[in-house]
Design a protein around this motif. Structure first.
Motif: not given
Length: 266
Positions: A74-81, A116-117
């Motif tokens: 999976g590819v995980y985008g930048p997270a806000t928290g 967050d995606a």
């Protein structure tokens, strides 16, 4: 440049003293061409047979990670928290940690569309992931796969990646206006570049690295001068640092520091 081992750089891993009694974390450098876009490969492995599951909390770097586990990618985008990962039984995960803005040339659209995606491998990359029963053979395959997809010309996002690297390395960078002035760009342009290339606002990125600095100081073994550290990292006062640290990390900095002196159970 080889990545620092986790005992020298635990940025983003919350309560690493406990976590590293539950799992092992190894870091590997990408090939020189791929290092344009990729910071490191990381391999987490665990054997919790006859032990309770472990929930590891992470305040992720402001980057994209591609993560391979047994049978999935999976590819995980930048997270806000803060994010959490539950570890149980026996397992492993291989991560490709891109540089900040490093994934933008491969995605082909603004990184703020991935915040967050999580996306399946096939939605971003051509071709299937080969069968994998362990992480080691995958590292070489992933490196070759990424090397074949590198842009021939330098992408504008690579300049933004260099800016974020300078923010990460310099704790005195504490405001967007000062960063924009130092880099010779306007604040609005800097904000647009971060939205497009990094996915997160420059203020968010600066605060993320300053919180990493506070957390690393908290676990360094000596009781920090919280008031002095707050001023150094650009907070209005100690209370400001304490509020933000507690809001993001989940506990006050003093309590977080005290965890290092306790012997983890198990």
């Amino acid at each position: 440049m080889r990545p620092k081992p986790v005992d020298r750089d635990a940025r983003g891993i919350l309560d690493p003293e406990t976590g590293l009694t539950r799992f092992r974390l190894d870091r590997h450098a990408p090939s020189a061409p791929v290092a344009r876009l990729v910071d490191r490969y990381w391999v987490a492995s665990w054997d919790l047979t006859d032990r309770a599951p472990h929930v590891q909390r992470v305040l992720p770097h402001p980057v994209v990670n591609v993560v391979f586990t047994e049978g999935r990618a999976g590819v995980y985008g930048p997270a806000t928290g803060v994010t959490e990962r539950r570890l149980e039984g026996v397992g492993w995960a291989l991560g490709v940690m891109f540089r900040p803005a490093g994934f933008r040339p491969l995605l082909g659209r603004a990184l703020n569309t991935m915040v967050d995606a999580a996306l399946p491998w096939a939605e971003v990359f051509d071709g299937d992931v080969p069968d994998h029963t362990g992480p080691e053979p995958l590292i070489a395959w992933v490196d070759r796969h990424l090397a074949a997809r590198l842009p021939e010309e330098r992408h504008p996002a690579e300049d933004t990646a260099d800016i974020v690297d300078r923010v990460a390395a310099d704790p005195t960078v504490v405001s967007v206006s000062a960063l924009a002035e130092r880099e010779g760009v306007g604040v609005r342009l800097l904000q647009r570049r971060f939205a497009d290339h990094v996915g997160l606002a420059p203020k968010t990125v600066i605060r993320r690295y300053r919180l990493y600095e506070a957390a690393e100081r908290a676990r360094a073994g000596e009781r920090p001068d919280w008031g002095g550290l707050a001023a150094e990292l650009g907070y209005s006062d100690q209370s400001h640092l304490t509020r933000e640290f507690t809001s993001v990390i989940g506990v006050p900095p003093g309590r977080y520091a005290a965890r290092r002196t306790r012997t983890p159970a198990g």
